[in-house]
Design a protein around this motif. Structure first.
Motif, PDB file in Angstrom:
ATOM      1  N   TRP A   1      -8.458   2.693  -9.023  1.00 52.60           N
ATOM      2  CA  TRP A   1      -7.601   3.584  -8.233  1.00 52.60           C
ATOM      3  C   TRP A   1      -6.777   4.528  -9.100  1.00 52.60           C
ATOM      4  O   TRP A   1      -6.133   5.435  -8.598  1.00 52.60           O
ATOM      5  CB  TRP A   1      -6.672   2.759  -7.340  1.00 52.60           C
ATOM      6  CG  TRP A   1      -5.913   1.712  -8.095  1.00 52.60           C
ATOM      7  CD1 TRP A   1      -4.732   1.867  -8.761  1.00 52.60           C
ATOM      8  CD2 TRP A   1      -6.306   0.348  -8.302  1.00 52.60           C
ATOM      9  NE1 TRP A   1      -4.358   0.691  -9.366  1.00 52.60           N
ATOM     10  CE2 TRP A   1      -5.301  -0.263  -9.094  1.00 52.60           C
ATOM     11  CE3 TRP A   1      -7.392  -0.422  -7.876  1.00 52.60           C
ATOM     12  CZ2 TRP A   1      -5.384  -1.614  -9.469  1.00 52.60           C
ATOM     13  CZ3 TRP A   1      -7.458  -1.757  -8.257  1.00 52.60           C
ATOM     14  CH2 TRP A   1      -6.463  -2.334  -9.031  1.00 52.60           C
TER      15      TRP A   1
ATOM     16  N   ALA B   1      -5.788   6.207  -2.942  1.00 52.82           N
ATOM     17  CA  ALA B   1      -5.199   6.900  -4.090  1.00 52.82           C
ATOM     18  C   ALA B   1      -5.970   8.151  -4.497  1.00 52.82           C
ATOM     19  O   ALA B   1      -5.373   9.102  -5.001  1.00 52.82           O
ATOM     20  CB  ALA B   1      -5.116   5.938  -5.284  1.00 52.82           C
ATOM     21  N   ARG B   2      -7.305   8.184  -4.278  1.00 53.88           N
ATOM     22  CA  ARG B   2      -8.097   9.229  -4.909  1.00 53.88           C
ATOM     23  C   ARG B   2      -8.745  10.226  -3.951  1.00 53.88           C
ATOM     24  O   ARG B   2      -9.173  11.294  -4.391  1.00 53.88           O
ATOM     25  CB  ARG B   2      -9.179   8.584  -5.790  1.00 53.88           C
ATOM     26  CG  ARG B   2      -8.583   7.726  -6.904  1.00 53.88           C
ATOM     27  CD  ARG B   2      -9.632   7.062  -7.760  1.00 53.88           C
ATOM     28  NE  ARG B   2     -10.449   8.027  -8.472  1.00 53.88           N
ATOM     29  CZ  ARG B   2     -11.473   7.689  -9.253  1.00 53.88           C
ATOM     30  NH1 ARG B   2     -11.788   6.413  -9.403  1.00 53.88           N
ATOM     31  NH2 ARG B   2     -12.179   8.611  -9.861  1.00 53.88           N
TER      32      ARG B   2
ATOM     33  N   ARG C   1      -7.911   0.484  -1.932  1.00 53.23           N
ATOM     34  CA  ARG C   1      -6.810   1.082  -2.688  1.00 53.23           C
ATOM     35  C   ARG C   1      -7.264   2.373  -3.371  1.00 53.23           C
ATOM     36  O   ARG C   1      -6.509   3.350  -3.440  1.00 53.23           O
ATOM     37  CB  ARG C   1      -6.290   0.086  -3.721  1.00 53.23           C
ATOM     38  CG  ARG C   1      -5.078   0.586  -4.487  1.00 53.23           C
ATOM     39  CD  ARG C   1      -4.487  -0.498  -5.357  1.00 53.23           C
ATOM     40  NE  ARG C   1      -3.330   0.000  -6.106  1.00 53.23           N
ATOM     41  CZ  ARG C   1      -2.631  -0.741  -6.954  1.00 53.23           C
ATOM     42  NH1 ARG C   1      -2.950  -2.008  -7.156  1.00 53.23           N
ATOM     43  NH2 ARG C   1      -1.597  -0.219  -7.605  1.00 53.23           N
ATOM     44  N   SER C   2      -8.499   2.382  -3.865  1.00 54.79           N
ATOM     45  CA  SER C   2      -9.020   3.579  -4.537  1.00 54.79           C
ATOM     46  C   SER C   2      -9.163   4.736  -3.565  1.00 54.79           C
ATOM     47  O   SER C   2      -8.861   5.886  -3.904  1.00 54.79           O
ATOM     48  CB  SER C   2     -10.363   3.257  -5.195  1.00 54.79           C
ATOM     49  OG  SER C   2     -10.222   2.269  -6.188  1.00 54.79           O
TER      50      SER C   2
ATOM     51  N   ARG D   1       0.853  -1.189   0.000  1.00 56.24           N
ATOM     52  CA  ARG D   1       0.000   0.000   0.000  1.00 56.24           C
ATOM     53  C   ARG D   1       0.887   1.236   0.000  1.00 56.24           C
ATOM     54  O   ARG D   1       1.631   1.465   0.948  1.00 56.24           O
ATOM     55  CB  ARG D   1      -0.917   0.031   1.229  1.00 56.24           C
ATOM     56  CG  ARG D   1      -1.843  -1.151   1.344  1.00 56.24           C
ATOM     57  CD  ARG D   1      -2.883  -0.899   2.421  1.00 56.24           C
ATOM     58  NE  ARG D   1      -2.290  -0.654   3.718  1.00 56.24           N
ATOM     59  CZ  ARG D   1      -2.003  -1.618   4.593  1.00 56.24           C
ATOM     60  NH1 ARG D   1      -2.222  -2.870   4.275  1.00 56.24           N
ATOM     61  NH2 ARG D   1      -1.484  -1.320   5.757  1.00 56.24           N
TER      62      ARG D   1
ATOM     63  N   HIS E   1      -9.952  -3.430  -3.882  1.00 59.91           N
ATOM     64  CA  HIS E   1      -9.981  -2.342  -4.858  1.00 59.91           C
ATOM     65  C   HIS E   1     -10.572  -1.075  -4.239  1.00 59.91           C
ATOM     66  O   HIS E   1     -10.114   0.039  -4.526  1.00 59.91           O
ATOM     67  CB  HIS E   1     -10.809  -2.761  -6.078  1.00 59.91           C
ATOM     68  CG  HIS E   1     -10.107  -3.737  -6.960  1.00 59.91           C
ATOM     69  ND1 HIS E   1     -10.579  -4.095  -8.212  1.00 59.91           N
ATOM     70  CD2 HIS E   1      -8.963  -4.427  -6.785  1.00 59.91           C
ATOM     71  CE1 HIS E   1      -9.761  -4.964  -8.763  1.00 59.91           C
ATOM     72  NE2 HIS E   1      -8.775  -5.188  -7.911  1.00 59.91           N
TER      73      HIS E   1
END
Length: 429
Positions: free
Chosen positions: A312, A340-341, A336-337, A228, A333
């Motif tokens: 992501w 990241a976002r 992680r998204s 991560r 998912h």
């Protein structure tokens, strides 16, 4: 698909002067793509959407090769990006080969250097990836766009520091092996580091040994960074997680409107003399979905649905919202998204995992049959209707075509208590 793949392979070879009339000296990228397609055709049918997208991009590159200029270079970068997204080793190496040629063609292309860094990073060649990322930064004029690259460089340097600190605890062959892992594929690095930790835990008296505890701590830090990536602000500017109960409290006793994302609605809402903007502004909570333009008016709740194989990689959710709800599956998912976002300071509350798939979660609605194509608007509408806490729940602009799927429109029509075509408003409660 087999005939299509064969036809594309012939087209690529024609462009590169193979098996036909001699052509001008081909680009290395087309030769590499031709070799990749040949290997792919020999392996049978395509097995996943990532490879299908790559084959489509190669087709676009083949077409663009007759035009030259920016169109050809853009197609080259697009093909490299699709190769990287496909995720296999062969595809990642193709992405790197394409990126190497792209940086040779245009040494000042920040997009080419970023693609090169990403491909090297994915292959575990981290020192080279840092060099490519730094070239990208030297060319990048937008500080905001460069932040994620700076963060990745810092993560790669932290990975090396973890290995160096662990290696200092283990003089000899194990220390040398740990240092070598910095430029090894992630899977190999995980396996070798874990085996070294297991062996020294067994031989060194377990966790009672201070050296073993330090080694284990370095291993844990290494795995976190490997699996991560770092976040610019892990606390997201103080944003709080919100679950089902928290969302119910947010809407309880308030008037709520869900505004459609149609261009006509946005234009009428921005009209300072128009009635629609005044109507929407009169609600306690305004809910909007998916992509929001920079100039979008007030948004109290923003709902988005993760789409595609790599959700992501989408743009950051930087538009200001009181609460941001992110719908998506699988859980890995979704997590992680969010890392990241989500943008620090862009929201006060973030929906937690209990709200990530409300329609088919047996702990919440658990309704079968809606499927993955369900619109974000209907997902958040169904969730708010289920909570049964809002004093008023209206839809604005959802009578326009394309805002809801046919089955979703039927659900709304069966529960609507009032419709006003002039205001483009449908009341559910």
């Amino acid at each position: 698909m087999g005939q299509t793949l064969t036809g594309l392979l012939k087209a690529v070879r024609a462009r590169t002067g193979q098996g036909g009339t001699p052509r001008p000296e081909p680009t290395a990228a087309l030769r590499l793509c031709g070799d990749y397609l040949a290997d792919l055709a020999a392996g049978g049918a395509l097995g996943d959407a990532g490879r299908t997208g790559l084959v489509s991009a190669i087709g676009g590159l083949t077409t663009a090769s007759g035009t030259g200029g920016d169109g050809l270079f853009d197609a080259l970068l697009r093909t490299g990006q699709r190769a990287l997204e496909a995720g296999g080793e062969a595809e990642t190496r193709l992405a790197l080969d394409i990126a190497v040629e792209a940086t040779a063609l245009r040494s000042r292309s920040k997009g080419a250097w970023r693609l090169r860094g990403n491909a090297l990073d994915a292959l575990g060649r981290r020192d080279e990836a840092v060099q490519a990322y730094e070239r990208h930064l030297a060319l990048q004029q937008n500080p905001a766009s460069a932040e994620d690259v700076r963060r990745r460089i810092a993560a790669l340097k932290d990975l090396r520091a973890c290995l160096e600190e662990a290696a200092e605890l283990l003089p000899g062959e194990d220390g040398t092996a740990l240092r070598a892992l910095h430029n090894a594929p992630a899977g190999q690095a995980r396996t070798v580091f874990a085996e070294i930790v297991r062996r020294h835990t067994a031989e060194g008296g377990g966790m009672a040994d201070p050296a073993v505890r330090r080694l284990t701590a370095r291993y844990a830090a290494y795995r976190r960074l490997l699996d991560r990536d770092r976040m610019a602000d892990p606390l997201l500017g103080g944003a709080e997680p919100v679950g089902v109960s928290g969302l119910r409290r947010t809407v309880a006793g308030r008037s709520v409107c869900l505004v459609a994302g149609a261009a006509r609605i946005a234009d009428e809402e921005r009209d300072p003399d128009g009635p629609l903007g005044k109507l929407i502004d009169g609600y306690d909570l305004v809910v909007r979905c998916d992509a929001l333009p920079a100039a979008a008016p007030r948004t109290d709740v923003h709902a988005v649905t993760l789409r595609g194989d790599t959700p992501w990689t989408g743009p950051a959710w930087g538009h200001r919202a009181g609460t941001r709800l992110v719908f998506g599956d699988p859980l890995a998912h979704w997590r992680r998204s969010l890392r990241a976002r989500l943008a620090a300071g862009a929201q006060d509350r973030v929906g937690d995992a209990s709200l990530r798939r409300p329609l088919d979660d047996p702990a919440l609605l658990g309704e079968d049959g809606w499927g993955t194509r369900t619109t974000t608007a209907f997902t958040v509408l169904r969730l708010l209707y289920f909570l049964d806490a809002a004093d008023r729940l209206d839809l604005i602009g959802f009578g326009l075509p394309g805002q809801l799927l046919p089955r979703e429109r039927e659900w709304v029509a069966a529960r609507a208590t009032h419709e006003d075509e002039t205001e483009m408003r449908t009341a559910l409660r």
